[in-house]
Design a protein around this motif. Structure first.
Motif, short mmCIF file in Angstrom:
data_model
loop_
_atom_site.label_atom_id
_atom_site.label_comp_id
_atom_site.label_asym_id
_atom_site.label_seq_id
_atom_site.Cartn_x
_atom_site.Cartn_y
_atom_site.Cartn_z
N UNK A 131 -3.88 1.76 8.68
CA UNK A 131 -5.10 1.02 8.95
C UNK A 131 -6.29 1.95 9.18
N UNK A 132 -6.09 3.25 8.95
CA UNK A 132 -7.18 4.23 8.99
C UNK A 132 -7.49 4.72 7.58
N UNK A 133 -7.18 3.90 6.57
CA UNK A 133 -7.38 4.30 5.18
C UNK A 133 -8.84 4.62 4.90
N UNK A 134 -9.11 5.78 4.35
CA UNK A 134 -10.50 6.09 4.00
C UNK A 134 -10.91 5.32 2.74
N UNK A 135 -12.11 4.76 2.78
CA UNK A 135 -12.65 4.10 1.60
C UNK A 135 -12.33 2.63 1.46
N UNK A 136 -11.58 2.05 2.39
CA UNK A 136 -11.22 0.64 2.29
C UNK A 136 -11.62 -0.11 3.56
N UNK A 137 -12.21 -1.27 3.38
CA UNK A 137 -12.55 -2.12 4.53
C UNK A 137 -11.42 -3.08 4.85
N UNK A 138 -10.64 -3.42 3.81
CA UNK A 138 -9.52 -4.35 4.00
C UNK A 138 -8.26 -3.75 3.38
N UNK A 139 -7.17 -3.85 4.11
CA UNK A 139 -5.89 -3.37 3.60
C UNK A 139 -4.81 -4.36 4.03
N UNK A 140 -4.01 -4.78 3.08
CA UNK A 140 -2.87 -5.65 3.38
C UNK A 140 -1.61 -4.81 3.21
N UNK A 141 -0.87 -4.64 4.29
CA UNK A 141 0.34 -3.82 4.27
C UNK A 141 1.50 -4.61 3.66
N UNK A 142 2.17 -4.00 2.70
CA UNK A 142 3.36 -4.57 2.09
C UNK A 142 4.51 -3.60 2.32
N UNK A 143 5.51 -4.02 3.06
CA UNK A 143 6.67 -3.17 3.31
C UNK A 143 7.50 -3.09 2.03
N UNK A 144 8.07 -1.93 1.75
CA UNK A 144 8.78 -1.74 0.49
C UNK A 144 10.09 -2.52 0.40
N UNK A 145 10.60 -3.00 1.50
CA UNK A 145 11.85 -3.78 1.43
C UNK A 145 11.59 -5.27 1.31
N UNK A 146 10.36 -5.68 1.05
CA UNK A 146 10.05 -7.11 0.98
C UNK A 146 10.36 -7.72 -0.39
N UNK A 147 10.41 -6.93 -1.43
CA UNK A 147 10.67 -7.47 -2.77
C UNK A 147 12.17 -7.60 -2.97
N UNK A 148 12.59 -8.78 -3.33
CA UNK A 148 14.02 -9.01 -3.54
C UNK A 148 14.22 -9.57 -4.94
N UNK A 149 14.75 -10.71 -5.03
CA UNK A 149 15.05 -11.38 -6.29
C UNK A 149 13.77 -11.73 -7.02
N UNK A 150 13.62 -11.55 -8.30
CA UNK A 150 14.60 -11.12 -9.29
C UNK A 150 14.55 -9.63 -9.58
N UNK A 151 13.82 -8.86 -8.80
CA UNK A 151 13.61 -7.46 -9.10
C UNK A 151 14.63 -6.52 -8.48
N UNK A 152 15.65 -7.04 -7.82
CA UNK A 152 16.58 -6.18 -7.10
C UNK A 152 17.71 -5.64 -7.95
N UNK A 153 17.76 -6.02 -9.19
CA UNK A 153 18.85 -5.60 -10.06
C UNK A 153 18.94 -4.09 -10.15
N UNK A 154 20.14 -3.58 -10.10
CA UNK A 154 20.35 -2.15 -10.24
C UNK A 154 19.93 -1.64 -11.60
N UNK A 155 19.85 -2.54 -12.60
CA UNK A 155 19.47 -2.10 -13.94
C UNK A 155 17.96 -2.01 -14.11
N UNK A 156 17.19 -2.35 -13.08
CA UNK A 156 15.74 -2.33 -13.18
C UNK A 156 15.20 -0.93 -13.41
N UNK A 157 15.80 0.06 -12.77
CA UNK A 157 15.23 1.40 -12.79
C UNK A 157 15.11 1.96 -14.22
N UNK A 158 16.02 1.60 -15.10
CA UNK A 158 15.92 2.16 -16.45
C UNK A 158 14.80 1.51 -17.26
N UNK A 159 14.28 0.38 -16.82
CA UNK A 159 13.20 -0.29 -17.54
C UNK A 159 11.82 0.14 -17.03
N UNK A 160 11.75 0.86 -15.92
CA UNK A 160 10.45 1.22 -15.34
C UNK A 160 9.79 2.35 -16.05
#
Length: 160
Positions: A131-160
């Motif tokens: 929340x001390x980000x330089x250059x931004x007045x608004x920041x919405x924090x998204x925790x990295x463990x919040x994304x689940x289905x349908x992106x949780x597949x182990x085969x996703x990494x090879x498509x990125x």
């Protein structure tokens, strides 16, 4: 139609992102690199108009190693763009600069930088620094463990 597509149709994406606004996530160690890549892909899938800034912990070490090795940073900079990957030390420096300029009585309580074997203290403080980000007045924090289905597949990494 898959369920998640039906949910996306309930609210159309905004036409633009508010100025000086961003989504932000903290990458605290190498094990979260797949989650960061997954979140980036998920944000593109929902056609987010706001940028996603990834703050990487370049402060914490695990023994003699940095928490995030250079090879992982290279992968992240390639996927996010180098301008969208920011070191956590940049926020820590801003706090230090503020403390150096302010009189001691004005500082009040400060975050303790004590080490803890599990790293939870450093991780929590890192999230607060977002929340001390330089250059931004608004920041919405998204925790990295919040994304689940349908992106949780182990085969996703090879498509990125």
């Amino acid at each position: 139609m898959p369920r998640h597509e039906a949910m996306l149709k309930l609210r159309p994406p905004p036409a633009s992102c508010a100025s000086n606004s961003t989504f932000v996530s903290l990458l605290s160690n190498e094990s979260w690199v797949p989650g960061a890549l997954c979140l980036l892909k998920a944000m593109a899938a929902v056609r987010s108009r706001c940028p996603l800034l990834l703050v990487v912990d370049d402060v914490t070490t695990r023994g003699s190693q940095r928490a995030i090795p250079e090879s992982a940073l290279t992968t992240l900079r390639s996927a996010f763009g180098s301008g969208s990957v920011m070191p956590l030390s940049r926020m820590s420096e801003r706090i230090s600069q503020h403390e150096a300029r302010a009189p001691a009585a004005a500082l009040g309580r400060r975050l303790k930088q004590e080490a803890h074997p599990s790293g939870w203290v450093q991780n929590t403080h890192g999230k607060l620094l977002l929340f001390a980000l330089p250059g931004f007045r608004r920041a919405a924090f998204l925790d990295l463990d919040m994304v689940r289905h349908p992106f949780e597949s182990g085969s996703l990494s090879h498509r990125l």
